[in-house]
Design a protein around this motif. Structure first.
Motif, PDB file in Angstrom:
ATOM      1  N   GLU A   2       0.822  -1.209   0.000  1.00  0.00           N
ATOM      2  CA  GLU A   2       0.000   0.000   0.000  1.00  0.00           C
ATOM      3  C   GLU A   2       0.858   1.263   0.000  1.00  0.00           C
ATOM      4  N   ASP A   3       1.833   1.316   0.913  1.00  0.00           N
ATOM      5  CA  ASP A   3       2.619   2.539   1.109  1.00  0.00           C
ATOM      6  C   ASP A   3       3.467   2.876  -0.117  1.00  0.00           C
ATOM      7  N   ARG A   4       3.941   1.854  -0.825  1.00  0.00           N
ATOM      8  CA  ARG A   4       4.826   2.103  -1.966  1.00  0.00           C
ATOM      9  C   ARG A   4       4.078   2.059  -3.308  1.00  0.00           C
ATOM     10  N   HIS A   5       2.763   1.962  -3.207  1.00  0.00           N
ATOM     11  CA  HIS A   5       1.908   2.045  -4.406  1.00  0.00           C
ATOM     12  C   HIS A   5       2.347   1.066  -5.497  1.00  0.00           C
ATOM     13  N   TYR A   6       2.508  -0.208  -5.093  1.00  0.00           N
ATOM     14  CA  TYR A   6       2.916  -1.219  -6.053  1.00  0.00           C
ATOM     15  C   TYR A   6       1.844  -1.477  -7.123  1.00  0.00           C
ATOM     16  N   ASP A   7       0.623  -1.005  -6.868  1.00  0.00           N
ATOM     17  CA  ASP A   7      -0.435  -1.219  -7.869  1.00  0.00           C
ATOM     18  C   ASP A   7      -0.355  -0.243  -9.039  1.00  0.00           C
ATOM     19  N   THR A   8       0.639   0.659  -9.016  1.00  0.00           N
ATOM     20  CA  THR A   8       0.772   1.667 -10.081  1.00  0.00           C
ATOM     21  C   THR A   8       0.883   1.024 -11.457  1.00  0.00           C
ATOM     22  N   GLU A   9       1.678  -0.042 -11.558  1.00  0.00           N
ATOM     23  CA  GLU A   9       1.865  -0.695 -12.853  1.00  0.00           C
ATOM     24  C   GLU A   9       0.562  -1.297 -13.359  1.00  0.00           C
ATOM     25  N   PHE A  10      -0.280  -1.749 -12.443  1.00  0.00           N
ATOM     26  CA  PHE A  10      -1.581  -2.281 -12.854  1.00  0.00           C
ATOM     27  C   PHE A  10      -2.453  -1.174 -13.438  1.00  0.00           C
ATOM     28  N   GLN A  11      -2.430  -0.009 -12.785  1.00  0.00           N
ATOM     29  CA  GLN A  11      -3.230   1.106 -13.285  1.00  0.00           C
ATOM     30  C   GLN A  11      -2.787   1.525 -14.689  1.00  0.00           C
ATOM     31  N   LYS A  12      -1.468   1.490 -14.932  1.00  0.00           N
ATOM     32  CA  LYS A  12      -0.942   1.833 -16.256  1.00  0.00           C
ATOM     33  C   LYS A  12      -1.473   0.889 -17.329  1.00  0.00           C
ATOM     34  N   ARG A  13      -1.713  -0.333 -16.947  1.00  0.00           N
ATOM     35  CA  ARG A  13      -2.180  -1.343 -17.901  1.00  0.00           C
ATOM     36  C   ARG A  13      -3.711  -1.431 -17.954  1.00  0.00           C
ATOM     37  N   GLY A  14      -4.358  -0.525 -17.249  1.00  0.00           N
ATOM     38  CA  GLY A  14      -5.817  -0.498 -17.271  1.00  0.00           C
ATOM     39  C   GLY A  14      -6.460  -1.563 -16.417  1.00  0.00           C
ATOM     40  N   ILE A  15      -5.711  -2.131 -15.459  1.00  0.00           N
ATOM     41  CA  ILE A  15      -6.234  -3.163 -14.562  1.00  0.00           C
ATOM     42  C   ILE A  15      -6.552  -2.497 -13.230  1.00  0.00           C
ATOM     43  N   HIS A  16      -7.829  -2.394 -12.900  1.00  0.00           N
ATOM     44  CA  HIS A  16      -8.238  -1.636 -11.712  1.00  0.00           C
ATOM     45  C   HIS A  16      -8.613  -2.521 -10.534  1.00  0.00           C
ATOM     46  N   ASN A  17      -8.831  -3.809 -10.791  1.00  0.00           N
ATOM     47  CA  ASN A  17      -9.148  -4.732  -9.696  1.00  0.00           C
ATOM     48  C   ASN A  17      -7.897  -5.525  -9.347  1.00  0.00           C
ATOM     49  N   VAL A  18      -7.375  -5.319  -8.143  1.00  0.00           N
ATOM     50  CA  VAL A  18      -6.101  -5.921  -7.752  1.00  0.00           C
ATOM     51  C   VAL A  18      -6.214  -6.513  -6.353  1.00  0.00           C
ATOM     52  N   TRP A  19      -5.927  -7.785  -6.228  1.00  0.00           N
ATOM     53  CA  TRP A  19      -5.814  -8.417  -4.922  1.00  0.00           C
ATOM     54  C   TRP A  19      -4.387  -8.245  -4.417  1.00  0.00           C
ATOM     55  N   LYS A  20      -4.258  -7.842  -3.158  1.00  0.00           N
ATOM     56  CA  LYS A  20      -2.942  -7.576  -2.561  1.00  0.00           C
ATOM     57  C   LYS A  20      -2.736  -8.546  -1.403  1.00  0.00           C
ATOM     58  N   TYR A  21      -1.628  -9.285  -1.465  1.00  0.00           N
ATOM     59  CA  TYR A  21      -1.345 -10.300  -0.449  1.00  0.00           C
ATOM     60  C   TYR A  21      -0.002 -10.023   0.216  1.00  0.00           C
ATOM     61  N   GLY A  22      -0.016  -9.928   1.543  1.00  0.00           N
ATOM     62  CA  GLY A  22       1.210  -9.948   2.327  1.00  0.00           C
ATOM     63  C   GLY A  22       1.352 -11.333   2.931  1.00  0.00           C
ATOM     64  N   ILE A  23       2.449 -12.009   2.656  1.00  0.00           N
ATOM     65  CA  ILE A  23       2.616 -13.393   3.099  1.00  0.00           C
ATOM     66  C   ILE A  23       3.890 -13.501   3.927  1.00  0.00           C
ATOM     67  N   ALA A  24       3.722 -13.978   5.157  1.00  0.00           N
ATOM     68  CA  ALA A  24       4.873 -14.172   6.050  1.00  0.00           C
ATOM     69  C   ALA A  24       5.127 -15.662   6.208  1.00  0.00           C
ATOM     70  N   PHE A  25       6.411 -16.044   6.221  1.00  0.00           N
ATOM     71  CA  PHE A  25       6.823 -17.435   6.345  1.00  0.00           C
ATOM     72  C   PHE A  25       7.726 -17.595   7.562  1.00  0.00           C
ATOM     73  N   CYS A  26       7.571 -18.726   8.226  1.00  0.00           N
ATOM     74  CA  CYS A  26       8.525 -19.122   9.263  1.00  0.00           C
ATOM     75  C   CYS A  26       8.643 -20.632   9.175  1.00  0.00           C
ATOM     76  N   GLY A  27       9.741 -21.113   8.607  1.00  0.00           N
ATOM     77  CA  GLY A  27       9.856 -22.542   8.369  1.00  0.00           C
ATOM     78  C   GLY A  27       8.751 -22.986   7.431  1.00  0.00           C
ATOM     79  N   LYS A  28       7.918 -23.943   7.884  1.00  0.00           N
ATOM     80  CA  LYS A  28       6.806 -24.428   7.071  1.00  0.00           C
ATOM     81  C   LYS A  28       5.490 -23.759   7.428  1.00  0.00           C
ATOM     82  N   ARG A  29       5.533 -22.747   8.289  1.00  0.00           N
ATOM     83  CA  ARG A  29       4.318 -22.063   8.722  1.00  0.00           C
ATOM     84  C   ARG A  29       4.172 -20.734   7.992  1.00  0.00           C
ATOM     85  N   ILE A  30       2.930 -20.337   7.746  1.00  0.00           N
ATOM     86  CA  ILE A  30       2.675 -19.093   7.021  1.00  0.00           C
ATOM     87  C   ILE A  30       1.525 -18.334   7.669  1.00  0.00           C
TER      88      ILE A  30
END
Length: 562
Positions: free
Chosen positions: A520-548
Motif C-alpha cells: 500500500e505505502d509504496r503504491h505497487y499497484d501503479t503498474e496495474f493502473q498503467k495497464r488499465g487493470i483496476h481490480n487488484v488483490w494484494k497479499y502480504g505473506i509471512a513465512f517461518c519454516g513451514k508455517r505461514i
C-alpha cells in the motif's frame, strides 16, 4: 464437403480415401535420387513416421502393384515425371513396426516379438508355393508362422524372409522398419535393457549388413543408439536426425502446409495461436509444426495439449529425478522462454541419461521436449536449446508438479491459484500451508525470503496459462514488488504478492501485515493502473519454516477494503 482430419490414420491407402491430405511424396523422389543403402530417420513420436513408411510401402510394393498407382495420381511424385513412377510396384517390400512390441519384462516382450513376426510372415505365405524357393527355407518359415521357432531363429527371421522373397520374385528387397527403438526405450524404463539390445542387434544387424538381398532400407525411430552396436558395424548407414538438413521437412508440417490447411478449412484467423501452441520445432534448417496436434486442433477447433498422452514421459521425469540447484535454474530458464547452451552427442545410449548431462539433453531434443534455437559455430556440437511451444511447456509443468506433489493431490496446486485469483485468502492460506508441509524441507525453508519468493514464482510460472503474465522484482510506484500477476484481460483481477520471513511463529501475523502495508505505502499497484487493470488483490505473506500467515486487501475501481 469438408474432409475429415486423419487422426490415427497410419495407412496411406486409407488416408487417400476421403481424408485431408498433405503431399509428402517428394520424399520418394529424394530417396531414389540419394540411393543410400540404409537411411535412418529419427523424429519424435506421433510426427507421422508410420504414415510416411506406409506411403513408401504402397509406392514400391510389388504385392500392391494392382492398386497403388492410382493412389499417387496427381501427387508430387507423379508430376515429377515417368522415371520415378517406373519404380512404382516393382519391388518386394517388407514393412514392419515395433511400436506395439511393449512388455514389462523380457519374456513378455520376446513373446510379443514372436507373435508379431509370425503375423508378418502370414502376409507372405504365397512364398511356400513358389517353386524357386528352397525347401529348407520353407520349413524354417513354417516354424516362424507356427511360433515354434527359438529365440535364435526368431532373431534371424528378417534375413530368412528377404532370402525367400528374392528367390521368389528375382528382385532384391526393400526393408522398411518403423519405430525400431520403441522396444529399447520400453526395456530401459522397465529394467531389461541388455536383453532387448542383444536381440535387436541380431535381428536388425543381420538384415542390414552385407545382405545381398537388400535393395535399400529405411528405418525410423527417436534415437540413433549407435553405442549399442546395433548399427556400429554398419558402414552404409545414412543418419538423418533432427539436426540433419537432409529430409528435414518430410516428417511434420511446414509453415506453408499449415497455412494452406488453415486456408482450406477457413481457420486462417487462428494461425497466430496455432503457431504459439504447436510450432517451434527446428529440424535441420526447416521450421516444423507438430502434425498430431495441428490435426487435432483442426478437428476439434480447440487448443489443448494433444501430444501429452501419446507417449510416456519417462525421459522427462529423468530430468527431474536429480533436480539439483543447477538443474532447477536450467528448468526455470527454459520455462521462462529462454535458452540453455548444451553440447550434444547423438551417439548416446539410454543408460547415459542418469550420469551424462549431454546425453540427457540430447535425448530431450530427439524426443521432442526441446528443440534447437541456434548453433555455436565456434564450438563443435554446441547448441542453444529451448522449449518449442506452449504445448510442450505445459507438459513440463505437469511433470514438475507431479514430481513435487508426491503424496499430494495435484488438484491442490490448481485450487491454490483459483483461490489466489479470486481473493479467497482463507482457503489460499490453507492450500499453501498444505503444500509447504508436503514438499518443503526445513533445510529449504532456511533460505528465507529468496526461497519462498522463488518457490511462488516457480508455481505461478508453471500453473498460470497464457491468460496471465507473471513478473518478479519489477519497479512499480516507489519500489519493486516481489511478485505480480497481470491478467491479459484488464477486466479480470490482478494480484500483487509481497513476502516476509519471520524469526518465529509469533511474528507471522505482524510480518504479513507489514508486507501488506508495504504494498500500500509504496503504491505497487501503479503498474496495474498503467495497464488499465483496476481490480487488484494484494497479499502480504509471512513465512517461518513451514508455517505461514496471509494478510489480504483489495483495490478496485470504487474503494479499498481491508
Amino acid at each position: 464437403m469438408r474432409k475429415a482430419m486423419p487422426i490415427g490414420v497410419e495407412d496411406f491407402c486409407e488416408l487417400r480415401k476421403g481424408y485431408y491430405f498433405v503431399d509428402k511424396t517428394r520424399f520418394i523422389r529424394q530417396l531414389l535420387d540419394e540411393r543410400s543403402k540404409v537411411t535412418l530417420l529419427t523424429r519424435p513420436r506421433r510426427f507421422g513416421k508410420t504414415l510416411t513408411m506406409s506411403m513408401l510401402d504402397w509406392f514400391f510394393s510389388i504385392d500392391k502393384a494392382n492398386n497403388s498407382r492410382e493412389l499417387f495420381t496427381g501427387l508430387d511424385i507423379e508430376r515429377t515425371g515417368a522415371p520415378y513412377m517406373k519404380a512404382c510396384g516393382q519391388y518386394p517390400v517388407v514393412f514392419l513396426t515395433f511400436k506395439d512390441t511393449n512388455g514389462l519384462d523380457w519374456k513378455a516382450m520376446r513373446g510379443l516379438f514372436g507373435n508379431y513376426i509370425s503375423m508378418l510372415f502370414l502376409r507372405y505365405t504365397y512364398l511356400l508355393e513358389g517353386p524357386r524357393v528352397q525347401e529348407p527355407l520353407k520349413k524354417r518359415f513354417q516354424q516362424i508362422v507356427d511360433m515354434t521357432a527359438d529365440e535364435v531363429q526368431l532373431s534371424t527371421a528378417l534375413v530368412l524372409l528377404m532370402e525367400m522373397l528374392r528367390q521368389y520374385h528375382g528382385r532384391r528387397v526393400i526393408l522398411l522398419i518403423d519405430e525400431y527403438d520403441a522396444p529399447i526405450q520400453q526395456a530401459w524404463e522397465n529394467g531389461f535393457y541388455r536383453e532387448c539390445i542383444a536381440f535387436q542387434k541380431q535381428l536388425l544387424g543381420s538384415a542390414l549388413k552385407s545382405n545381398d538381398n537388400l535393395e535399400f532400407a529405411v528405418l525410423t525411430g527417436v534415437l540413433r543408439v549407435a553405442k549399442e552396436s546395433i548399427f556400429s558395424d554398419l558402414n552404409n548407414l545414412d543418419v538423418c536426425s533432427v539436426l540433419s538438413t537432409r529430409y528435414d521437412d518430410i516428417i511434420g508440417f511446414t509453415p506453408e502446409e499449415v497455412r494452406q490447411m488453415a486456408h482450406d478449412l477457413h481457420r486462417e484467423d487462428r494461425l497466430p495461436e496455432i503457431r504459439k501452441w504447436y510450432d517451434g520445432y527446428r529440424f535441420g534448417e526447416a521450421e516444423i509444426y507438430n502434425p498430431w496436434s495441428v490435426l487435432n486442433f483442426f478437428r476439434n477447433d480447440r487448443f489443448d495439449d494433444y501430444w501429452v498422452n501419446t507417449s510416456g514421459n519417462g525421459i522427462l521425469r529423468a530430468l527431474l529425478e536429480k533436480a539439483d540447484a543447477q538443474r532447477i535454474e536450467t528448468l526455470q530458464t527454459l520455462l521462462d522462454g529462454g535458452t540453455i547452451q548444451v553440447t550434444l552427442n547423438e551417439r548416446v545410449i539410454y543408460e547415459d541419461i542418469g550420469r551424462d548431462k549431454s546425453a540427457l539433453y540430447t535425448i530431450l531434443l530427439l524426443t521432442g521436449y526441446l528443440t534447437t534455437a541456434s548453433i555455436n559455430a565456434a564450438r563443435r556440437n554446441r547448441y542453444a536449446l529451448r522449449i518449442p511451444n506452449k504445448e510442450i511447456r505445459d507438459i513440463y509443468a505437469t511433470e514438475i508438479l507431479n514430481h513435487l506433489a508426491q503424496g499430494l493431490d495435484t488438484d491442490t496446486f490448481d485450487d491454490l491459484f483459483d483461490y489466489l485469483l479470486h481473493g479467497d485468502s482463507r482457503n489460499f492460506a490453507s492450500q499453501l500451508q498444505k503444500i509447504l508441509l508436503g514438499i518443503i524441507s526445513t533445510y529449504d525453508a532456511a533460505n528465507k525470503e529468496s526461497f519462498y519468493h522463488g518457490f511462488m514464482l516457480g508455481l505461478s510460472t508453471l500453473l498460470l496459462g497464457s491468460e496471465y503474465w507473471v513478473e518478479s522484482n519489477r519497479e512499480s510506484g516507489y519500489g519493486r514488488f516481489d511478485l505480480a500477476i497481470f491478467p491479459e484481460d484488464p477486466q479480470k483481477s490482478g494480484v500483487i504478492l509481497e513476502f516476509k520471513a519471520a524469526a518465529s511463529e509469533a511474528e507471522l501475523e505482524g510480518k504479513a501485515k507489514e508486507a501488506l502495508a508495504q504494498i500500500e505505502d509504496r503504491h505497487y499497484d501503479t503498474e496495474f493502473q498503467k495497464r488499465g487493470i483496476h481490480n487488484v488483490w494484494k497479499y502480504g505473506i509471512a513465512f517461518c519454516g513451514k508455517r505461514i500467515h496471509v494478510a489480504m486487501a483489495k483495490q478496485d475501481k470504487q474503494a479499498t477494503t481491508k
